[in-house]
Design a protein around this motif. Structure first.
Motif, PDB file in Angstrom:
ATOM      1  N   UNK A  73      30.550  -7.420   3.254  1.00  0.00           N
ATOM      2  CA  UNK A  73      29.981  -8.345   4.338  1.00  0.00           C
ATOM      3  C   UNK A  73      28.459  -7.714   4.429  1.00  0.00           C
ATOM      4  N   UNK A  74      28.149  -6.374   4.442  1.00  0.00           N
ATOM      5  CA  UNK A  74      26.789  -5.967   4.341  1.00  0.00           C
ATOM      6  C   UNK A  74      25.619  -6.521   3.527  1.00  0.00           C
ATOM      7  N   UNK A  75      26.219  -6.701   2.465  1.00  0.00           N
ATOM      8  CA  UNK A  75      25.547  -7.393   1.146  1.00  0.00           C
ATOM      9  C   UNK A  75      25.565  -9.031   1.369  1.00  0.00           C
ATOM     10  N   UNK A  76      26.334  -9.699   2.195  1.00  0.00           N
ATOM     11  CA  UNK A  76      26.452 -11.036   2.259  1.00  0.00           C
ATOM     12  C   UNK A  76      27.028 -11.292   1.179  1.00  0.00           C
ATOM     13  N   UNK A  77      27.857 -10.945   0.649  1.00  0.00           N
ATOM     14  CA  UNK A  77      28.464 -11.518  -0.455  1.00  0.00           C
ATOM     15  C   UNK A  77      29.973 -12.150  -0.108  1.00  0.00           C
ATOM     16  N   UNK A  78      30.341 -11.951   1.091  1.00  0.00           N
ATOM     17  CA  UNK A  78      31.344 -12.440   1.626  1.00  0.00           C
ATOM     18  C   UNK A  78      31.354 -13.006   2.867  1.00  0.00           C
ATOM     19  N   UNK A  79      31.806 -14.482   3.247  1.00  0.00           N
ATOM     20  CA  UNK A  79      31.528 -14.990   4.512  1.00  0.00           C
ATOM     21  C   UNK A  79      32.228 -14.393   5.437  1.00  0.00           C
ATOM     22  N   UNK A  80      32.110 -14.434   6.908  1.00  0.00           N
ATOM     23  CA  UNK A  80      32.969 -13.917   7.741  1.00  0.00           C
ATOM     24  C   UNK A  80      32.424 -14.458   9.144  1.00  0.00           C
ATOM     25  N   UNK A  81      33.553 -14.418  10.326  1.00  0.00           N
ATOM     26  CA  UNK A  81      33.197 -14.576  11.577  1.00  0.00           C
ATOM     27  C   UNK A  81      33.449 -13.386  12.210  1.00  0.00           C
ATOM     28  N   UNK A  82      32.585 -13.037  13.256  1.00  0.00           N
ATOM     29  CA  UNK A  82      32.866 -12.102  14.286  1.00  0.00           C
ATOM     30  C   UNK A  82      32.928 -12.599  15.597  1.00  0.00           C
ATOM     31  N   UNK A  83      34.270 -12.507  16.285  1.00  0.00           N
ATOM     32  CA  UNK A  83      34.422 -12.931  17.613  1.00  0.00           C
ATOM     33  C   UNK A  83      35.325 -12.176  18.294  1.00  0.00           C
ATOM     34  N   UNK A  84      34.790 -11.843  19.593  1.00  0.00           N
ATOM     35  CA  UNK A  84      35.465 -10.895  20.386  1.00  0.00           C
ATOM     36  C   UNK A  84      36.077  -9.669  19.885  1.00  0.00           C
ATOM     37  N   UNK A  85      35.188  -9.004  18.855  1.00  0.00           N
ATOM     38  CA  UNK A  85      35.448  -7.705  18.452  1.00  0.00           C
ATOM     39  C   UNK A  85      36.401  -7.843  17.294  1.00  0.00           C
ATOM     40  N   UNK A 105      37.558 -17.093   6.480  1.00  0.00           N
ATOM     41  CA  UNK A 105      38.072 -18.348   6.241  1.00  0.00           C
ATOM     42  C   UNK A 105      39.151 -17.996   4.842  1.00  0.00           C
ATOM     43  N   UNK A 106      40.056 -18.522   4.581  1.00  0.00           N
ATOM     44  CA  UNK A 106      40.986 -18.496   3.491  1.00  0.00           C
ATOM     45  C   UNK A 106      40.268 -19.206   2.258  1.00  0.00           C
ATOM     46  N   UNK A 107      39.775 -20.249   2.738  1.00  0.00           N
ATOM     47  CA  UNK A 107      39.084 -20.976   1.601  1.00  0.00           C
ATOM     48  C   UNK A 107      37.797 -20.339   1.351  1.00  0.00           C
ATOM     49  N   UNK A 108      37.036 -19.596   2.187  1.00  0.00           N
ATOM     50  CA  UNK A 108      35.844 -18.929   1.504  1.00  0.00           C
ATOM     51  C   UNK A 108      36.439 -17.841   0.498  1.00  0.00           C
ATOM     52  N   UNK A 109      37.399 -17.347   0.887  1.00  0.00           N
ATOM     53  CA  UNK A 109      37.879 -16.048  -0.065  1.00  0.00           C
ATOM     54  C   UNK A 109      38.297 -16.634  -1.321  1.00  0.00           C
TER      55      UNK A 109
END
Length: 95
Positions: A61-73, A78-82
């Motif tokens: 995540x820090x290297x921005x090699x995997x997309x993610x969403x942070x919401x409410x802690x 997304x399964x499709x992103x993985x």
């Protein structure tokens, strides 16, 4: 008469099985999808899927090699992103 009873029993049995399958499919659909139509995985699910620890996932995540969403802690992926990430890094065997 006996043939009609046997046919009726068979029909009722098949009908029960179809109803059971329909309920299972409906439940799976509700469990797998949210109202937007996307499936999201949490950190534990992604780590288990990729066979990596939470710290390694944090590094990605820090290297921005995997997309993610942070919401409410909560961090979600997304399964499709993985799946796309895995496809991108797939190495074909050399014959």
């Amino acid at each position: 008469m006996e043939k009609d009873n046997a046919t009726l029993k068979l029909f009722l049995s098949i009908n029960e099985k179809i109803s059971s399958i329909e309920k299972q499919v409906r439940q799976l659909s509700l469990n797998e999808r949210n109202p937007l139509g996307d499936t999201y995985l949490d950190t534990d699910e992604v780590c288990e899927l990729l066979k990596i620890c939470k710290r390694t996932l944090q590094k990605h995540r820090d290297e921005a090699s995997v997309a993610y969403i942070q919401f409410g802690g909560k961090t979600l992926y997304k399964k499709t992103d993985i799946q796309d990430l895995l496809e991108k890094h797939y190495q074909h065997a050399i014959n």
